[in-house]
Design a protein around this motif. Structure first.
Motif, PDB file in Angstrom:
ATOM      1  N   ASP A  58      -3.265 -16.845   1.358  1.00 26.20           N
ATOM      2  CA  ASP A  58      -3.027 -18.250   1.686  1.00 26.20           C
ATOM      3  C   ASP A  58      -1.719 -18.417   2.459  1.00 26.20           C
ATOM      4  N   ARG A  59      -1.359 -19.635   2.775  1.00 21.92           N
ATOM      5  CA  ARG A  59      -0.196 -19.887   3.639  1.00 21.92           C
ATOM      6  C   ARG A  59       1.129 -19.575   2.959  1.00 21.92           C
ATOM      7  N   PHE A  60       1.083 -19.362   1.622  1.00 23.20           N
ATOM      8  CA  PHE A  60       2.296 -18.986   0.900  1.00 23.20           C
ATOM      9  C   PHE A  60       2.418 -17.470   0.728  1.00 23.20           C
ATOM     10  N   GLY A  61       1.441 -16.729   1.275  1.00 23.85           N
ATOM     11  CA  GLY A  61       1.468 -15.283   1.149  1.00 23.85           C
ATOM     12  C   GLY A  61       0.783 -14.756  -0.102  1.00 23.85           C
ATOM     13  N   VAL A 206       4.178   1.304  -3.790  1.00 25.03           N
ATOM     14  CA  VAL A 206       3.043   0.692  -3.091  1.00 25.03           C
ATOM     15  C   VAL A 206       3.314  -0.808  -2.985  1.00 25.03           C
ATOM     16  N   LYS A 207       3.198  -1.351  -1.798  1.00 29.25           N
ATOM     17  CA  LYS A 207       3.464  -2.777  -1.611  1.00 29.25           C
ATOM     18  C   LYS A 207       2.486  -3.618  -2.440  1.00 29.25           C
ATOM     19  N   PRO A 208       2.995  -4.592  -3.190  1.00 25.23           N
ATOM     20  CA  PRO A 208       2.109  -5.412  -4.032  1.00 25.23           C
ATOM     21  C   PRO A 208       0.958  -6.039  -3.254  1.00 25.23           C
ATOM     22  N   ALA A 209       1.248  -6.528  -2.046  1.00 25.99           N
ATOM     23  CA  ALA A 209       0.196  -7.195  -1.267  1.00 25.99           C
ATOM     24  C   ALA A 209      -0.968  -6.262  -0.963  1.00 25.99           C
ATOM     25  N   SER A 210      -0.708  -4.965  -0.891  1.00 25.12           N
ATOM     26  CA  SER A 210      -1.769  -4.010  -0.549  1.00 25.12           C
ATOM     27  C   SER A 210      -2.802  -3.872  -1.662  1.00 25.12           C
ATOM     28  N   ILE A 211      -2.425  -4.262  -2.882  1.00 22.01           N
ATOM     29  CA  ILE A 211      -3.382  -4.166  -4.001  1.00 22.01           C
ATOM     30  C   ILE A 211      -3.694  -5.541  -4.577  1.00 22.01           C
ATOM     31  N   GLY A 212      -3.305  -6.589  -3.847  1.00 22.17           N
ATOM     32  CA  GLY A 212      -3.714  -7.931  -4.230  1.00 22.17           C
ATOM     33  C   GLY A 212      -2.950  -8.552  -5.381  1.00 22.17           C
ATOM     34  N   ILE A 213      -1.685  -8.149  -5.590  1.00 19.89           N
ATOM     35  CA  ILE A 213      -0.866  -8.794  -6.618  1.00 19.89           C
ATOM     36  C   ILE A 213       0.358  -9.408  -5.937  1.00 19.89           C
TER      37      ILE A 213
END
Length: 274
Positions: A58-61, A206-213
């Motif tokens: 979403d727009r907040f990342g 591991v970047k959190p965004a890469s695993i959806g957290i």
């Protein structure tokens, strides 16, 4: 016998749902998930045991993962069924490995060097293989794991490093004042390079965004970190399964934090560059 001219489906026509148009879930496509109302841009699609999923940002990342159910999304206010995009056409330009290096099509693995890279555990080794595996095979570098570094000085002596057999060691949680930093400082052989990253465990690299957290959770001191992460994220308390979930989100160096990237690149250079 008179044939039955009537359809066995007695659903009134006005209650029947029309098939929704199928739309390829291409990156940056903005859709809304109908059930939750979550609106975001497509980040990626994945194939899972339960069926295909799509990750939206979403727009907040914030990232959310949804099943690609029929009639499950709104596109510009209209109900659609998201489907996985077709495979992109093969690129004509230079191909790159997961580490970002230029790929060498058809290259054979080099005979293993005498030098080695040691990492602390199996998860570290699997992550290094996932991103740098192609590069390491071409360079003939073997990665081994130690299950901790408490005995690192003895391990170094046993390895007998030299100019033609350099040793590189990757250490977790290598920060000033830590036990790991004191052990690393005790290794003074010029043919050994000990580097590390600041994370308690390689999972955090591991970047959190890469695993959806949204972020890695904070685990209270004294609690097993991996178990605490699983509890905080409401994952089953099975660290092996959790690691496979994390590893599946790593596709290239872009999914890793710079602190780990720099450390591994330094080790590869140390072992391979004369």
């Amino acid at each position: 016998m008179q044939s039955n001219r009537y359809s066995p489906d007695l659903t009134p026509p006005w209650k029947k749902q029309r098939p929704a148009p199928e739309v390829a879930a291409e990156p940056d496509l903005v859709v809304e998930e109908i059930t939750s109302g979550f609106c975001g841009a497509v980040i990626r699609c994945e194939k899972t045991a339960e069926g295909p999923t799509v990750t939206l940002e979403d727009r907040f990342g914030k990232h959310r993962v949804f099943p690609m159910a029929p009639r499950g999304f709104l596109l510009e206010g209209k109900v659609v069924t998201l489907v996985r995009p077709s495979a992109p056409p093969r690129q004509q330009g230079p191909q790159r490995t997961a580490s970002g290096s230029l790929a060498v099509p058809g290259a054979r693995a080099r005979v293993a060097r005498a030098g080695r890279i040691y990492v602390e555990g199996r998860h570290d080794a699997e992550l290094v293989e996932r991103v740098w595996g192609d590069d390491l095979r071409i360079e003939g570098v073997v990665v081994e794991y130690l299950e901790g570094i408490d005995d690192l000085p003895a391990i170094v002596r046993s390895f007998s490093p030299g100019p033609d057999a350099r040793l590189g060691v990757l250490v977790d949680h290598l920060v000033p004042g830590s036990k790991e930093s004191r052990i690393a400082a005790s290794v003074t052989d010029a043919n050994v390079l000990v580097v590390g990253h600041p994370y308690i465990d390689v999972w955090e690299a591991v970047k959190p965004a890469s695993i959806g957290i949204p972020a890695w959770p904070s685990v209270p001191h004294g609690q097993d970190w991996k178990t605490g992460v699983c509890r905080a994220l409401r994952w089953p308390e099975n660290t092996g399964a959790a690691w496979q979930r994390i590893l599946s989100g790593v596709r290239s160096y872009r999914d890793l934090e710079p602190a780990l990237l720099g450390a591994v690149e330094r080790l590869i250079d140390h072992v391979t560059v004369p």
